[in-house]
Design a protein around this motif. Structure first.
Motif, PDB file in Angstrom:
ATOM      1  N   ASP A   1      16.351  56.329   6.265  1.00 46.03           N
ATOM      2  CA  ASP A   1      15.819  55.464   7.306  1.00 46.03           C
ATOM      3  C   ASP A   1      14.466  54.910   6.908  1.00 46.03           C
ATOM      4  O   ASP A   1      13.577  55.631   6.481  1.00 46.03           O
TER       5      ASP A   1
ATOM      6  N   ASN B   1      12.303  54.285   8.636  1.00 42.72           N
ATOM      7  CA  ASN B   1      11.258  54.825   9.496  1.00 42.72           C
ATOM      8  C   ASN B   1      11.249  56.328   9.572  1.00 42.72           C
ATOM      9  O   ASN B   1      10.647  56.912  10.442  1.00 42.72           O
TER      10      ASN B   1
ATOM     11  N   HIS C   1      17.309  47.627  12.582  1.00 45.59           N
ATOM     12  CA  HIS C   1      18.700  47.946  12.254  1.00 45.59           C
ATOM     13  C   HIS C   1      19.651  46.862  12.788  1.00 45.59           C
ATOM     14  O   HIS C   1      19.216  45.755  13.138  1.00 45.59           O
TER      15      HIS C   1
ATOM     16  N   GLU D   1      20.365  53.357  18.142  1.00 44.13           N
ATOM     17  CA  GLU D   1      19.043  52.750  17.999  1.00 44.13           C
ATOM     18  C   GLU D   1      19.161  51.223  17.927  1.00 44.13           C
ATOM     19  O   GLU D   1      18.343  50.498  18.499  1.00 44.13           O
TER      20      GLU D   1
ATOM     21  N   HIS E   1      11.738  50.022  17.192  1.00 41.32           N
ATOM     22  CA  HIS E   1      12.595  51.110  16.728  1.00 41.32           C
ATOM     23  C   HIS E   1      12.621  52.257  17.737  1.00 41.32           C
ATOM     24  O   HIS E   1      11.805  52.324  18.655  1.00 41.32           O
ATOM     25  N   GLY E   2      13.577  53.147  17.539  1.00 39.35           N
ATOM     26  CA  GLY E   2      13.601  54.449  18.190  1.00 39.35           C
ATOM     27  C   GLY E   2      13.695  55.462  17.068  1.00 39.35           C
ATOM     28  O   GLY E   2      14.389  55.229  16.074  1.00 39.35           O
TER      29      GLY E   2
HETATM   30 ZN    ZN Z   1      14.583  52.613  13.048  1.00 34.15          ZN
END
Ligand code: ZN
Length: 329
Positions: A13, A15, A118, A155, A210-211
């Motif tokens: 990811d 993130n 995403h 997400e 994002h999450g």
């Molecule tokens: Zn993300």
């Protein structure tokens, strides 16, 4: 997502938390915010507050009981009183205040890049999204699937919904809003393209939504700001300071709008600085990421799945961008 859901957190990811912030002092910067921001936040606390779900909630009765959706979308205060055209009748001294203008164009002429993290279809395009792209100081996957709640709310669904809500708020204030993807691309785009989108649009500011997919025991949100990176194609030296200002505003505005606490499992005081995100490394315009909550945490997942909370999240993002674009740096 069902059995095909990837394992979370995805180590690829963009993130995925990699390190804790070394910039604790950044939090102290909040105390140095211009007074105009403090004043704005004060206004927000009084007049703003969590926004109700616009259109799409119960129709009809709300028109009488509460403010119209347009009012919710234009809650940003005008900086200056509206001037009456010459020759217009002057209001009587005892007259009721003039009704609010139908739209507030505080952001007219400004361009904002919103980057919904995403893509809901990335899972079906693993070959494409696993392709390595150059992010200046390293190479990284084009994009990732992102995370999801235990119940399967992804997400990618979250980021697109919140971004669309923020776009409605920002457009009502006169901004031109550019998306990196609007559910209209088969996959991705790649993280380098996401950065390029803001550069090409000459965006005045950019936010990547994002999450997070952190440990289930951790909760809260955090904002990620670009570190100074000068390597290969990356040169963030021109956006570090401005992105830091945007990041502080977003941290404060998001907390005010949602009540979500700062992340307790990563970052410091809701702020992190990273050099491993292509979306930041390759940006030539002020840009930050926000991890709105931890989708692997039950409490955060419940809130992030709630449309009303997502409207508050969008409000926080839109208010931060508005503050950034309407207050001196
Ligand atoms: Zn993300």
């Amino acid at each position: 997502m069902t059995g095909t859901a990837p394992q979370y957190p995805d180590p690829r990811d963009e993130n995925l938390p990699r390190r804790r912030s070394r910039l604790r002092r950044a939090a102290v910067g909040g105390a140095l915010l211009p007074l105009c921001l403090a004043g704005w936040l004060g206004w927000h606390a009084v007049a703003g507050g969590p926004a109700a779900e616009p259109a799409g909630g119960a129709p009809g009765a709300d028109a009488v009981a509460g403010p119209a959706p347009d009012d919710l979308l234009t809650a940003w205060p005008t900086a200056l009183p509206t001037a009456l055209p010459s020759g217009s009748p002057q209001p009587a001294a005892a007259a009721a205040p003039a009704p609010a203008a139908p739209t507030d164009h505080a952001l007219a002429g400004r361009t904002v890049l919103l980057d919904p993290g995403h893509n809901t279809a990335n899972g079906k395009h693993t070959t494409e999204i696993n392709r390595q792209v150059d992010i200046g100081n390293s190479r990284k996957e084009c994009d990732t699937t992102g995370t999801a709640t235990n119940a399967g709310y992804t997400e990618a669904e979250y980021t697109l919904d919140v971004s669309r809500r923020a776009r409605a708020l920002l457009e009502a204030r006169g901004a031109t809003v550019v998306f990196t993807q609007d559910g209209d691309k088969p996959w991705g785009p790649c993280i380098d393209e996401r950065a390029r989108a803001g550069n090409t649009a000459h965006a005045d500011a950019a936010v990547s939504v994002h999450g997070d997919g952190g440990p289930a025991s951790g909760s809260g949100f955090h904002v990620i700001m670009p570190a100074k990176v000068t390597a290969g194609r990356a040169d963030t030296s021109g956006i570090v300071a401005s992105s830091h200002r945007l990041g502080l505003l977003l941290r404060d505005s998001f907390k005010a709008a949602t009540g979500e606490p700062y992340a307790d499992y990563i970052a410091s005081q809701g702020l992190d600085t990273r050099s491993d995100l292509g979306g930041l490394n390759l940006s030539a315009v002020p840009k930050v990421f926000i991890e709105c909550g931890n989708m692997r945490n039950a409490g955060d997942a419940k809130r992030m799945t709630d449309p009303q909370w997502r409207q508050q999240a969008a409000q926080g993002i839109a208010d931060a961008l508005t503050a950034y674009l309407t207050t001196p740096g």
